[in-house]
Design a protein around this motif. Sequence first.
Motif, PDB file in Angstrom:
ATOM      1  N   SER A  51      16.333 -12.167 -28.490  1.00  0.00           N
ATOM      2  CA  SER A  51      15.881 -13.175 -27.529  1.00  0.00           C
ATOM      3  C   SER A  51      16.954 -14.266 -27.516  1.00  0.00           C
ATOM      4  O   SER A  51      17.790 -14.353 -28.429  1.00  0.00           O
ATOM      5  N   ALA A  58      13.858 -21.075 -24.035  1.00  0.00           N
ATOM      6  CA  ALA A  58      13.869 -19.614 -23.945  1.00  0.00           C
ATOM      7  C   ALA A  58      14.397 -19.158 -22.590  1.00  0.00           C
ATOM      8  O   ALA A  58      13.992 -19.671 -21.551  1.00  0.00           O
ATOM      9  N   HIS A  60      14.482 -16.286 -19.962  1.00  0.00           N
ATOM     10  CA  HIS A  60      13.746 -15.092 -19.547  1.00  0.00           C
ATOM     11  C   HIS A  60      14.489 -14.306 -18.470  1.00  0.00           C
ATOM     12  O   HIS A  60      14.203 -13.145 -18.250  1.00  0.00           O
ATOM     13  N   ASP A  61      15.426 -14.962 -17.799  1.00  0.00           N
ATOM     14  CA  ASP A  61      16.193 -14.331 -16.727  1.00  0.00           C
ATOM     15  C   ASP A  61      17.632 -14.151 -17.196  1.00  0.00           C
ATOM     16  O   ASP A  61      18.405 -15.109 -17.239  1.00  0.00           O
ATOM     17  N   LYS A  62      18.001 -12.936 -17.551  1.00  0.00           N
ATOM     18  CA  LYS A  62      19.347 -12.686 -18.057  1.00  0.00           C
ATOM     19  C   LYS A  62      20.416 -12.800 -16.973  1.00  0.00           C
ATOM     20  O   LYS A  62      21.599 -12.808 -17.278  1.00  0.00           O
TER      21      LYS A  62
END
Length: 81
Positions: A51, A58, A60-62
Amino acid sequence: MAQFVTIRLYGAARAAAGKSEMRIVPKPLNVILEAMAIGNPRLAQVLAQCSFLIDGVAAHDKKMQIPADSVVDVLPPFAGG
């Protein structure tokens, strides 16, 4: 003056990379990860399970663009979680 993204590696990611920190030109997170894994299949395997925190938040969208001077923390799964 060139600007960079600082990548901080922990646990198995640090062991696979052989270093605790990298500096990379700003790009989308997925492109940075692909570049980090070139020639290092062990690191590629670890990164697939990690992660990521971008400046403590954080990711969440690479595909998100990582701005210059950001810090990306690469967090592999830890025991028990």
